[in-house]
Scaffold this motif. Sequence first.
Motif, PDB file in Angstrom:
ATOM      1  N   ARG A   1     -14.544 -16.927  -2.279  1.00 23.64           N
ATOM      2  CA  ARG A   1     -13.564 -17.975  -1.625  1.00 23.64           C
ATOM      3  C   ARG A   1     -12.280 -17.847  -2.536  1.00 23.64           C
ATOM      4  NH1 ARG A   1     -16.941 -21.633  -1.311  1.00 23.64           N
ATOM      5  NH2 ARG A   1     -17.759 -21.080   0.815  1.00 23.64           N
ATOM      6  N   GLU A   2     -12.366 -17.829  -3.954  1.00 28.23           N
ATOM      7  CA  GLU A   2     -11.406 -17.694  -4.829  1.00 28.23           C
ATOM      8  C   GLU A   2     -10.292 -16.393  -4.660  1.00 28.23           C
ATOM      9  OE1 GLU A   2     -12.506 -17.973  -8.712  1.00 28.23           O
ATOM     10  OE2 GLU A   2     -13.353 -20.010  -8.556  1.00 28.23           O
ATOM     11  N   GLN A   3     -10.992 -15.297  -4.062  1.00 24.21           N
ATOM     12  CA  GLN A   3     -10.159 -14.148  -3.813  1.00 24.21           C
ATOM     13  C   GLN A   3      -9.689 -14.043  -2.249  1.00 24.21           C
ATOM     14  OE1 GLN A   3     -13.985 -11.993  -5.595  1.00 24.21           O
ATOM     15  NE2 GLN A   3     -12.317 -10.583  -5.935  1.00 24.21           N
ATOM     16  N   GLY A   4      -9.955 -15.253  -1.622  1.00 21.76           N
ATOM     17  CA  GLY A   4      -9.414 -15.370  -0.379  1.00 21.76           C
ATOM     18  C   GLY A   4     -10.230 -14.758   0.693  1.00 21.76           C
ATOM     19  N   LEU A   5     -11.635 -14.715   0.350  1.00 25.29           N
ATOM     20  CA  LEU A   5     -12.691 -14.209   1.442  1.00 25.29           C
ATOM     21  C   LEU A   5     -13.473 -15.451   1.783  1.00 25.29           C
ATOM     22  CD1 LEU A   5     -14.026 -11.827   2.664  1.00 25.29           C
ATOM     23  CD2 LEU A   5     -15.259 -11.550   0.925  1.00 25.29           C
ATOM     24  N   GLU A   6     -13.309 -15.734   3.078  1.00 25.86           N
ATOM     25  CA  GLU A   6     -14.177 -16.880   3.604  1.00 25.86           C
ATOM     26  C   GLU A   6     -15.333 -16.282   4.333  1.00 25.86           C
ATOM     27  OE1 GLU A   6     -13.996 -19.984   3.399  1.00 25.86           O
ATOM     28  OE2 GLU A   6     -11.905 -20.168   1.927  1.00 25.86           O
ATOM     29  N   LEU A   7     -16.451 -16.702   3.716  1.00 30.08           N
ATOM     30  CA  LEU A   7     -17.897 -16.576   4.194  1.00 30.08           C
ATOM     31  C   LEU A   7     -18.589 -17.762   4.251  1.00 30.08           C
ATOM     32  CD1 LEU A   7     -18.662 -12.640   3.330  1.00 30.08           C
ATOM     33  CD2 LEU A   7     -18.101 -13.598   5.639  1.00 30.08           C
ATOM     34  N   ASN A   8     -19.732 -17.576   4.862  1.00 25.69           N
ATOM     35  CA  ASN A   8     -20.731 -18.910   4.504  1.00 25.69           C
ATOM     36  C   ASN A   8     -22.103 -18.621   4.418  1.00 25.69           C
ATOM     37  OD1 ASN A   8     -22.045 -18.821   7.282  1.00 25.69           O
ATOM     38  ND2 ASN A   8     -20.077 -19.706   8.320  1.00 25.69           N
ATOM     39  N   PHE A   9     -22.929 -19.517   4.000  1.00 26.94           N
ATOM     40  CA  PHE A   9     -24.348 -19.102   3.748  1.00 26.94           C
ATOM     41  C   PHE A   9     -24.904 -18.449   4.686  1.00 26.94           C
ATOM     42  CE2 PHE A   9     -28.796 -19.696   2.695  1.00 26.94           C
ATOM     43  CZ  PHE A   9     -28.869 -19.569   1.417  1.00 26.94           C
ATOM     44  N   THR A  10     -24.813 -19.060   6.067  1.00 29.42           N
ATOM     45  CA  THR A  10     -25.368 -18.389   7.084  1.00 29.42           C
ATOM     46  C   THR A  10     -25.136 -17.083   7.598  1.00 29.42           C
ATOM     47  OG1 THR A  10     -25.330 -20.528   8.315  1.00 29.42           O
ATOM     48  CG2 THR A  10     -25.971 -18.725   9.652  1.00 29.42           C
ATOM     49  N   ASP A  11     -23.857 -16.583   7.285  1.00 32.50           N
ATOM     50  CA  ASP A  11     -23.342 -15.260   7.436  1.00 32.50           C
ATOM     51  C   ASP A  11     -24.290 -14.411   6.488  1.00 32.50           C
ATOM     52  OD1 ASP A  11     -21.320 -16.020   9.039  1.00 32.50           O
ATOM     53  OD2 ASP A  11     -19.966 -16.184   7.516  1.00 32.50           O
ATOM     54  N   LEU A  12     -24.459 -14.888   5.367  1.00 34.80           N
ATOM     55  CA  LEU A  12     -25.074 -13.962   4.334  1.00 34.80           C
ATOM     56  C   LEU A  12     -26.639 -13.965   4.812  1.00 34.80           C
ATOM     57  CD1 LEU A  12     -23.675 -14.839   0.683  1.00 34.80           C
ATOM     58  CD2 LEU A  12     -22.820 -13.081   2.660  1.00 34.80           C
ATOM     59  N   ALA A  13     -27.197 -15.043   5.051  1.00 35.81           N
ATOM     60  CA  ALA A  13     -28.630 -15.112   5.495  1.00 35.81           C
ATOM     61  C   ALA A  13     -29.233 -14.363   6.614  1.00 35.81           C
ATOM     62  CB  ALA A  13     -29.112 -16.711   5.661  1.00 35.81           C
ATOM     63  N   LYS A  14     -28.141 -13.758   7.558  1.00 36.03           N
ATOM     64  CA  LYS A  14     -28.329 -12.906   8.531  1.00 36.03           C
ATOM     65  C   LYS A  14     -28.889 -11.732   8.282  1.00 36.03           C
ATOM     66  CE  LYS A  14     -25.531 -15.693  11.844  1.00 36.03           C
ATOM     67  NZ  LYS A  14     -24.396 -15.538  12.877  1.00 36.03           N
ATOM     68  N   THR A  15     -28.026 -10.948   7.277  1.00 36.32           N
ATOM     69  CA  THR A  15     -28.326  -9.610   6.922  1.00 36.32           C
ATOM     70  C   THR A  15     -28.427  -9.423   5.504  1.00 36.32           C
ATOM     71  OG1 THR A  15     -25.838  -9.231   7.263  1.00 36.32           O
ATOM     72  CG2 THR A  15     -27.574  -8.627   9.079  1.00 36.32           C
ATOM     73  N   PRO A  16     -29.348  -9.860   4.703  1.00 37.35           N
ATOM     74  CA  PRO A  16     -29.191  -9.919   3.204  1.00 37.35           C
ATOM     75  C   PRO A  16     -29.509  -8.732   2.616  1.00 37.35           C
ATOM     76  CG  PRO A  16     -31.231 -10.948   3.953  1.00 37.35           C
ATOM     77  CD  PRO A  16     -30.532 -10.599   5.281  1.00 37.35           C
ATOM     78  N   THR A  17     -28.527  -7.861   2.675  1.00 37.10           N
ATOM     79  CA  THR A  17     -28.642  -6.475   2.284  1.00 37.10           C
ATOM     80  C   THR A  17     -27.088  -6.081   1.469  1.00 37.10           C
ATOM     81  OG1 THR A  17     -28.197  -5.306   4.226  1.00 37.10           O
ATOM     82  CG2 THR A  17     -30.440  -5.590   3.832  1.00 37.10           C
ATOM     83  N   LEU A  18     -27.078  -5.233   0.842  1.00 38.79           N
ATOM     84  CA  LEU A  18     -25.847  -4.852   0.383  1.00 38.79           C
ATOM     85  C   LEU A  18     -24.997  -4.174   1.487  1.00 38.79           C
ATOM     86  CD1 LEU A  18     -24.874  -2.878  -2.805  1.00 38.79           C
ATOM     87  CD2 LEU A  18     -23.752  -2.247  -0.616  1.00 38.79           C
ATOM     88  N   ASN A  19     -25.713  -3.373   2.320  1.00 38.61           N
ATOM     89  CA  ASN A  19     -24.732  -2.836   3.652  1.00 38.61           C
ATOM     90  C   ASN A  19     -24.348  -3.926   4.621  1.00 38.61           C
ATOM     91  OD1 ASN A  19     -24.634  -0.211   2.517  1.00 38.61           O
ATOM     92  ND2 ASN A  19     -26.557   0.493   3.716  1.00 38.61           N
ATOM     93  N   GLY A  20     -25.464  -4.857   4.611  1.00 38.87           N
ATOM     94  CA  GLY A  20     -25.069  -5.971   5.610  1.00 38.87           C
ATOM     95  C   GLY A  20     -23.966  -6.761   5.073  1.00 38.87           C
TER      96      GLY A  20
END
Length: 290
Positions: free
Chosen positions: A259-278
């Motif tokens: 978020r400090e770098q200007g990238l807005e994601l949320n926990f749900t986004d990450l939880a859907k595909t918890p892999t490096l490629n995802g």
Amino acid sequence: MAIPTLTSYPLPREWRENKVQWTLDPGRAVLLIHDMQAYFCDFWGAASPFVAELVSRLAQVRQRCKDLGIPVIYTAQPGQQSDVDRALLSDMWGPGITQHPDRQAITAGLEPADDDTVLVKWRYSAFQRSPLEHMMAELGRDQLIIGGIYGHIGCLMTACDAFMRDIQPFMLADGIADFSQAEHQMALDYVATRCGRVLTCREVLGLGDTVRSLPTRDDLKSRLLSMLDEMDEPFDPDENLLDYGLDSIQMMTLLSEWREQGLELNFTDLAKTPTLNGWWALISDRGGVQ
């Protein structure tokens, strides 16, 4: 005893993975141009293309820092040094610059501006016998971008000293020069793994550019590996990161950093595909740099 005659070399293109992923912040940073005096540049010979390229890169970094309001500080050894002031440096390097006081000035192309600060340099570290730490504290800044010469001596010692004073050092991989490629490489590897973060001049030039400041795929992989326990098997970019031991607190830490770098994601986004490629697919959709 004196500094040897130096020759140009290919700059290192890779170094050990940065152990920390500090984000360079224009509001917290100071640029240090270290010992870029004509005397020290002369050891590569007159009109050295190697030195000219270094000067050009540092000049671009300096201008970008000025555009962003980052203070610029220089170090420069005095042209005349008493035996007491020089002390053990005489044992290691001989009389040094005192034999050539006419070469004391900052090399052409990098001359300090009226609003820059030039500190007298007495020892390897720019913090020794200088007000650098006090000046940074008064400015409310705790990050130091380091470029100049020589990489494995003054630049490295300044980075170590900054770290021990709770100031985050950022070493410019292609903004320093050294006695040899091997010593240049050693300085980068040491900073990356022991006391700071190594970055390129281009990364500093990209400060303030939201897209270019986003993490790269290598950044993402390095950050994940720094969070995971040591593994007995190769890292699989398609393996579930939770199976590797990543936990929800670490995921929230990543979200905060991005978020400090200007990238807005949320926990749900990450939880859907918890892999490096995802996760990289999510970052790429938002302009991540390959």
